[in-house]
Design a protein around this motif. Structure first.
Motif, PDB file in Angstrom:
ATOM      1  N   VAL A 159       0.833  -1.203   0.000  1.00 42.43           N
ATOM      2  CA  VAL A 159       0.000   0.000   0.000  1.00 42.43           C
ATOM      3  C   VAL A 159       0.872   1.258   0.000  1.00 42.43           C
ATOM      4  O   VAL A 159       0.664   2.181  -0.797  1.00 42.43           O
ATOM      5  N   PHE A 160       1.872   1.282   0.863  1.00 38.84           N
ATOM      6  CA  PHE A 160       2.731   2.467   0.926  1.00 38.84           C
ATOM      7  C   PHE A 160       3.596   2.583  -0.322  1.00 38.84           C
ATOM      8  O   PHE A 160       3.877   3.690  -0.796  1.00 38.84           O
ATOM      9  N   GLY A 161       4.030   1.442  -0.875  1.00 35.37           N
ATOM     10  CA  GLY A 161       4.814   1.480  -2.103  1.00 35.37           C
ATOM     11  C   GLY A 161       4.025   2.041  -3.271  1.00 35.37           C
ATOM     12  O   GLY A 161       4.597   2.641  -4.187  1.00 35.37           O
ATOM     13  N   ALA A 162       2.709   1.856  -3.244  1.00 31.81           N
ATOM     14  CA  ALA A 162       1.835   2.384  -4.292  1.00 31.81           C
ATOM     15  C   ALA A 162       1.283   3.760  -3.923  1.00 31.81           C
ATOM     16  O   ALA A 162       0.340   4.239  -4.555  1.00 31.81           O
ATOM     17  N   ARG A 163       1.860   4.383  -2.890  1.00 31.69           N
ATOM     18  CA  ARG A 163       1.471   5.720  -2.423  1.00 31.69           C
ATOM     19  C   ARG A 163       0.007   5.759  -1.972  1.00 31.69           C
ATOM     20  O   ARG A 163      -0.747   6.675  -2.314  1.00 31.69           O
ATOM     21  N   GLY A 164      -0.387   4.752  -1.212  1.00 31.26           N
ATOM     22  CA  GLY A 164      -1.747   4.683  -0.712  1.00 31.26           C
ATOM     23  C   GLY A 164      -2.095   5.822   0.231  1.00 31.26           C
ATOM     24  O   GLY A 164      -1.234   6.326   0.961  1.00 31.26           O
ATOM     25  N   THR A 165      -3.360   6.200   0.231  1.00 31.13           N
ATOM     26  CA  THR A 165      -3.812   7.317   1.058  1.00 31.13           C
ATOM     27  C   THR A 165      -4.512   6.867   2.342  1.00 31.13           C
ATOM     28  O   THR A 165      -4.696   7.669   3.257  1.00 31.13           O
ATOM     29  N   PHE A 166      -4.900   5.584   2.394  1.00 30.77           N
ATOM     30  CA  PHE A 166      -5.587   5.093   3.594  1.00 30.77           C
ATOM     31  C   PHE A 166      -5.202   3.642   3.822  1.00 30.77           C
ATOM     32  O   PHE A 166      -5.329   2.795   2.939  1.00 30.77           O
ATOM     33  N   PHE A 167      -4.721   3.372   5.045  1.00 29.43           N
ATOM     34  CA  PHE A 167      -4.448   1.997   5.435  1.00 29.43           C
ATOM     35  C   PHE A 167      -4.849   1.807   6.891  1.00 29.43           C
ATOM     36  O   PHE A 167      -4.504   2.611   7.752  1.00 29.43           O
ATOM     37  N   ALA A 168      -5.603   0.751   7.125  1.00 28.93           N
ATOM     38  CA  ALA A 168      -6.006   0.409   8.491  1.00 28.93           C
ATOM     39  C   ALA A 168      -5.871  -1.092   8.659  1.00 28.93           C
ATOM     40  O   ALA A 168      -5.852  -1.845   7.683  1.00 28.93           O
ATOM     41  N   ARG A 169      -5.771  -1.521   9.920  1.00 28.09           N
ATOM     42  CA  ARG A 169      -5.663  -2.958  10.190  1.00 28.09           C
ATOM     43  C   ARG A 169      -6.545  -3.326  11.367  1.00 28.09           C
ATOM     44  O   ARG A 169      -6.650  -2.584  12.355  1.00 28.09           O
TER      45      ARG A 169
END
Length: 340
Positions: free
Chosen positions: A165-175
């Motif tokens: 997600v961060f490598g693809a420049r994601g704007t929202f990540f939750a777990r």
């Protein structure tokens, strides 16, 4: 987004009449239950929701939703969800994928819907195994994992969904984890409120082929010390007695006991999920519950242009500048010839 303020919906309003066909004890049951509750809390009418999946155990979920639903083909849920949202940007789109469906055959679609920042909510159910096909190792299985397709242990390192997600420049990540229903509901509702591609990883248990794979963090007796619930604007504290916290340690993070070794509550970091830089977000997401607690909750939540909104604006701009009223006019514009 339509909101129902006069007569709130109930979870049952989002349940279909289909019999749920997952193994007893499967984490999918918890995810389904929480999704119904989150939809009721959000108050978006059932007919304004679409739930889309690929292939796998978790991909049966659309059958159990009283919404528009599509059970598509292996790994292609992201492509269908992207097309649906682009065609109907007014609707709320949910994509459900397992770690195999979403990160193996569907891995390319996964990174590109994140990169494009399509405004959809992607529930990635991670049990570190192929359950539907009876117990082969998946892209998230740990190195050395013994399975039917790796009887002597895997010889490769796993994908970490947050890293993709961060490598693809994601704007929202939750777990979330399947045994923390309240937190899972919290992050699902926040995912919908976010404008952009919201990736929600949920660590879940497969009773039949990978039972207990997440026990080191989900077990009741150790969960409080091995997980940390991150909330925007609040101190990063955890532990059974809420006496532990995360502090900056050079360029990294360190877990400390508040009141020991000179550390006070003032040293504990405050979570900023909306920080544009993802440097600290990546560090938080990569904690694995061993030396540092596993982060659950909303880790990153930043604003950026969404794919379907940009496409819609571009279409309207081109129509206005060229006077197109339909696709035929656009195709016939420019150089054309007739063959006799």
């Amino acid at each position: 987004m339509e909101q129902n303020t006069q007569q709130p919906y109930q979870p049952k309003d989002f349940k279909s009449d289909q019999t749920v066909r997952w193994c007893p004890g499967c984490g999918d049951h918890a995810v389904l239950n929480v999704l119904h509750k989150a939809m009721a809390e959000l108050g978006i009418p059932p007919h304004m929701n679409a739930v889309i999946s690929g292939i796998g155990c978790s991909s049966r979920l659309p059958y159990y939703m009283n919404t528009y639903a599509f059970h598509t083909i292996h790994g292609r849920g992201g492509a269908v969800a992207t097309g649906f949202k682009t065609a109907r940007p007014d609707m709320t789109v949910w994509q459900v994928a397992g770690d195999g469906d979403g990160l193996a055959i569907g891995g390319n679609h996964f990174i590109h819907e994140v990169r494009r920042n399509v405004d959809l909510n992607l529930l990635l159910l991670n049990n570190k195994i192929y359950g539907l096909t009876k117990g082969q190792y998946s892209p998230t299985s740990d190195r050395g994992f013994v399975s039917k397709s790796s009887p002597y242990g895997t010889t490769e390192d796993p994908f970490i969904p947050a890293e993709l997600v961060f490598g693809a420049r994601g704007t929202f990540f939750a777990r979330g984890i399947d045994v923390e229903l309240k937190i899972s509901q919290e992050i699902m509702t926040e995912a919908v409120k976010h404008k952009g591609c919201s990736v929600v990883e949920i660590l879940q248990n497969c009773m039949i082929f990978n039972n207990g794979i997440h026990n080191y963090i989900t077990a009741r007796e150790t969960r409080a010390d091995r997980t940390i619930h991150l909330v925007h604007g609040q101190k990063m504290i955890f532990g059974k007695n809420l006496d532990k916290g995360l502090v900056q340690d050079g360029f990294g993070l360190k877990a400390v006991t508040i009141g020991q070794d000179g550390y006070t509550i003032d040293d504990v970091l405050v979570h900023d999920a909306c920080c544009e830089s993802n440097f600290l977000h990546q560090q938080l997401a990569m904690m694995d519950g061993t030396t540092l607690p596993l982060a659950i909750g909303v880790i990153r939540n930043v604003e950026a242009p969404t794919y379907e909104a940009e496409v819609e604006a571009q279409v309207e701009d081109v129509k206005a500048r060229h006077g197109y009223h339909n696709l035929r006019e656009m195709i016939l514009d420019g150089d054309t010839w007739q063959v006799d």
